[in-house]
Design a protein around this motif. Sequence first.
Motif, short mmCIF file in Angstrom:
data_model
loop_
_atom_site.label_atom_id
_atom_site.label_comp_id
_atom_site.label_asym_id
_atom_site.label_seq_id
_atom_site.Cartn_x
_atom_site.Cartn_y
_atom_site.Cartn_z
N ARG A 1 0.85 -1.19 0.00
CA ARG A 1 0.00 0.00 0.00
C ARG A 1 0.89 1.25 0.00
O ARG A 1 1.61 1.49 0.96
CB ARG A 1 -0.93 -0.03 1.21
N ILE A 2 0.80 2.01 -1.09
CA ILE A 2 1.64 3.20 -1.25
C ILE A 2 0.75 4.43 -1.18
O ILE A 2 -0.19 4.57 -1.96
CB ILE A 2 2.41 3.16 -2.58
N HIS A 3 1.05 5.32 -0.25
CA HIS A 3 0.29 6.55 -0.05
C HIS A 3 1.12 7.70 -0.64
O HIS A 3 2.19 8.04 -0.11
CB HIS A 3 0.02 6.78 1.43
N LEU A 4 0.65 8.26 -1.72
CA LEU A 4 1.44 9.21 -2.49
C LEU A 4 1.42 10.60 -1.87
O LEU A 4 0.37 11.09 -1.45
CB LEU A 4 0.93 9.26 -3.93
N LEU A 5 2.57 11.24 -1.87
CA LEU A 5 2.74 12.59 -1.34
C LEU A 5 3.41 13.47 -2.40
O LEU A 5 4.12 12.96 -3.27
CB LEU A 5 3.63 12.56 -0.09
N PRO A 6 3.23 14.78 -2.32
CA PRO A 6 4.01 15.68 -3.18
C PRO A 6 5.43 15.80 -2.63
O PRO A 6 5.73 15.33 -1.53
CB PRO A 6 3.26 17.01 -3.05
N SER A 7 6.30 16.42 -3.40
CA SER A 7 7.67 16.61 -2.93
C SER A 7 8.14 18.02 -3.22
O SER A 7 7.63 18.69 -4.12
CB SER A 7 8.63 15.61 -3.58
N GLY A 8 9.14 18.43 -2.45
CA GLY A 8 9.77 19.72 -2.68
C GLY A 8 10.93 19.59 -3.64
O GLY A 8 12.08 19.89 -3.31
N GLY A 9 10.63 19.13 -4.86
CA GLY A 9 11.64 18.95 -5.88
C GLY A 9 12.06 17.50 -6.02
O GLY A 9 12.01 16.73 -5.07
N SER A 10 12.46 17.14 -7.22
CA SER A 10 12.90 15.76 -7.47
C SER A 10 13.96 15.72 -8.56
O SER A 10 15.03 15.17 -8.38
CB SER A 10 11.72 14.89 -7.87
N PHE A 11 13.64 16.25 -9.76
CA PHE A 11 14.59 16.31 -10.87
C PHE A 11 15.05 14.92 -11.31
O PHE A 11 16.19 14.72 -11.71
CB PHE A 11 15.79 17.18 -10.51
N GLY A 12 14.15 13.94 -11.21
CA GLY A 12 14.45 12.59 -11.64
C GLY A 12 14.87 11.67 -10.50
O GLY A 12 14.79 10.45 -10.62
N ARG A 13 15.32 12.24 -9.38
CA ARG A 13 15.86 11.41 -8.30
C ARG A 13 14.81 10.49 -7.69
O ARG A 13 15.08 9.33 -7.35
CB ARG A 13 16.48 12.31 -7.23
N ARG A 14 13.60 10.96 -7.52
CA ARG A 14 12.56 10.16 -6.84
C ARG A 14 11.92 9.14 -7.77
O ARG A 14 11.00 8.44 -7.36
CB ARG A 14 11.51 11.09 -6.23
N TYR A 15 12.39 9.06 -9.00
CA TYR A 15 11.93 7.96 -9.85
C TYR A 15 12.47 6.63 -9.34
O TYR A 15 11.87 5.58 -9.53
CB TYR A 15 12.41 8.19 -11.29
N PHE A 16 13.60 6.68 -8.66
CA PHE A 16 14.28 5.47 -8.22
C PHE A 16 13.87 5.13 -6.79
O PHE A 16 13.83 6.01 -5.92
CB PHE A 16 15.79 5.67 -8.35
N PRO A 17 13.60 3.85 -6.51
CA PRO A 17 12.96 3.50 -5.24
C PRO A 17 13.88 3.15 -4.09
O PRO A 17 13.43 2.69 -3.05
CB PRO A 17 12.14 2.26 -5.65
N ASP A 18 15.20 3.37 -4.25
CA ASP A 18 16.15 2.90 -3.23
C ASP A 18 15.85 3.45 -1.84
O ASP A 18 15.92 2.74 -0.84
CB ASP A 18 17.57 3.26 -3.64
N PHE A 19 15.51 4.76 -1.74
CA PHE A 19 15.30 5.36 -0.43
C PHE A 19 14.06 4.81 0.27
O PHE A 19 14.02 4.71 1.50
CB PHE A 19 15.24 6.89 -0.53
N ALA A 20 13.04 4.42 -0.52
CA ALA A 20 11.85 3.81 0.08
C ALA A 20 12.11 2.36 0.47
O ALA A 20 11.65 1.89 1.51
CB ALA A 20 10.68 3.89 -0.90
N VAL A 21 12.85 1.64 -0.37
CA VAL A 21 13.26 0.27 -0.02
C VAL A 21 14.10 0.29 1.26
O VAL A 21 13.93 -0.54 2.16
CB VAL A 21 14.03 -0.38 -1.19
N GLU A 22 15.00 1.25 1.35
CA GLU A 22 15.83 1.39 2.55
C GLU A 22 14.96 1.63 3.79
O GLU A 22 15.22 1.08 4.87
CB GLU A 22 16.82 2.52 2.36
N ALA A 23 13.92 2.47 3.66
CA ALA A 23 13.03 2.73 4.78
C ALA A 23 12.33 1.45 5.24
O ALA A 23 12.15 1.22 6.45
CB ALA A 23 12.00 3.79 4.40
N LEU A 24 11.94 0.61 4.29
CA LEU A 24 11.34 -0.69 4.66
C LEU A 24 12.33 -1.58 5.40
O LEU A 24 11.98 -2.26 6.38
CB LEU A 24 10.84 -1.41 3.41
#
Length: 735
Positions: free
Chosen positions: A394-417
Amino acid sequence: MRRRDLLRWSIAAGGVLAVQMRLPLAQAAEAPSTFGALLRLHPDGRAELLLARHEMGQGVSTGLATALFEELDVPWEQVRVSFSPFHRAVSFGTGGSTTLMSLWGPLRKLGATVRERLRSAAAAQWGVSVNECEARAGWLHHRASGRSLRYADVAAAAVREPLPALDDLAKTDIPLKPATALQLAGRDRPNATAPDIVRGQLRYGVDLRLPGMLVATVVRCPHLHGGVKSFNASEVKRLPGVRGCVRVAGYHGIDLPGVPETGSFPFVVRSGVAVWGDDTWAVLQARKRLSVRWTPSPAQAHDSDSFARFAARLIQEDGPITGRRGAAVNEPVHMHSAEYEYPHQAHTPMEPLTCAAHWHADGSGCDLWVATQSPSYLAAEVMRLTGFKQDQVRIHLLPSGGSFGRRYFPDFAVEALLVSREAGHKLVKLMWTREDDIATNHYHAYTRARFDVAVGEGGAIRHWRQTEARTQWSRRKVSDKPEAPERGETAWMPYAAALLEHSQRDLETHTVLPSCAWRSVVANAWMFGQESFVDELALAARRDPLEYRLAHLADPSPRDIGHGTPFQPARLHAVLETAARAAGWPKPARPGWAQGIAAAPYMHGNSYCAVVAEVAITGTEIRVERIVCAVDCGLVVNPSTARQQVEGGVIWAMTAALHGGVRFKDGQVQASNFHDQPILRLPECPAIEVHWVPGNATAPTGIGEIAGPPTVPAIANAIAAATGRRLRQLPLSLS
């Protein structure tokens, strides 16, 4: 209950963040009518878009709302946008400047379909023909009797029949408004999220507060592929507010061909040590006390200079031709060669990476509250990591204060898990610091290119050969067939040549820094080299750089330049002429001052841009005084937002041109924050003009990434004209 508390409760309950929420509680309790996964009509007249794309400040929420409510015919002051939980049928990647372009038609069809259903419901209630009913500005009118109903009055009846899928709606022939009847599109509209941004009510990941949530930070290994040897866990665990401290193993993403938008985007989670506790202050103070000894890795044997020398040797070696168009001509030619280097670049969004994650101990699944450009990619990686089924992620989507392509990649969310699991399957919010963002992150791909070009009489390009080595997207299957060769997407060379050849070299398996997407993807590096070298060819031929480019765009016939969308020379020709005219090209160069010109197609977004830069040189100081942009992005849906995107792209590119580049030594990034990885500051910002190239387009094309690629070479070309020195690597420096 305060509005702030209501918003906080809404996130905790369902991960839906309501934008511009101004309802009394009694009204909020009334059930809206929900049409599919993207639209709600509320009893009080509000019309709400459930945003299924990532809003990172680029204004996509406003553009998509314009498409939907233009056809539904709702007044803008009644429009609302909410951030929807992940829905696989509608939540795809946000990138490549394709979002508004790809959804403009389907969302207009959705709005038109719902409008017609509302008309039919009103006609049934009145017992009249639907042809006698008109939908306008949130109301339904029966002209003959003078009766009127609000959309909300018949929404419950109109919603009874399920809507077709968005892709199927896009194929219907339901009539849309003609261009002359558009009320929202083509006019300046305020950003749909602006009021809540100004009030501090738009909730980003860093603002997230959930019941029982812990806060975590990770100290990552500073060099790639290193590990944790030891750390002072017992000391850190005794600190106030700290609940735990544990080693987190590294993790590697893989290609996922079953998820269309992933392509070849592997990622890396570095080994590190996680600290979690009651609040941000506690864990950041504990982080300062953490002492980690790292295991060595092969990356420590490399630095920026040795890596650049390796790339330079690589492109000198013989290698296969990975792309060829045209045929050689038999005539006398002159050869010209040069090399250009585009180094790794940092993303540095204003909001560092953040993700709240809960890997439930009972095996029921996991929840993630995250700002991501690709929820499908993230969901697929989470299923691979956890073994959970699709409906358990279950993914709850949020806005971000900038991304520039970085948040396309899921490593930081996988790390949080992973941290959630190590913390005893607790709900944790993993927060990155600015130092994490700059020193232990993924970066824009390093690229080094060599140009070997044969020109004929008058400098006409006869044989263009571009040899390129880069750390991302250098290897990709041409097709799904097992026997298909691997190659990356070839550079978009827009100028006519009898023979075009591309040869690519693999730096992915040699890189010390993990690479990922960056604003404009690879077009930044391509255009820096190509547009600078085209200027070199023009000057060698003693021709005006603008005239030289236009001569190589004389044939208006669309053609293939290495992307699925045909290149249209006439559109690039038009933006070049428009930018030159607006800038008063050519102004005579004088000592220490000159103009430079460059242009680029951005084929992912099917848009075109030309830039004229005016640059002043004092000693070794480079001062960009004026930037003039001409842009063809199809229908300009919201001129204000579009102009901001072009201006932002220029400033983004100027940061790369004057301050960019990620340096590393002993395998470790040397910068840590904005003091040594600076971004463009206000006093450095030039006057920026944006001119739209009128056309016959009835739909938008991409806008967010079009200005960056031609801006850097335009500046470099101006510096060369002012000083006689050709700068072929970033950052541009006369020191």
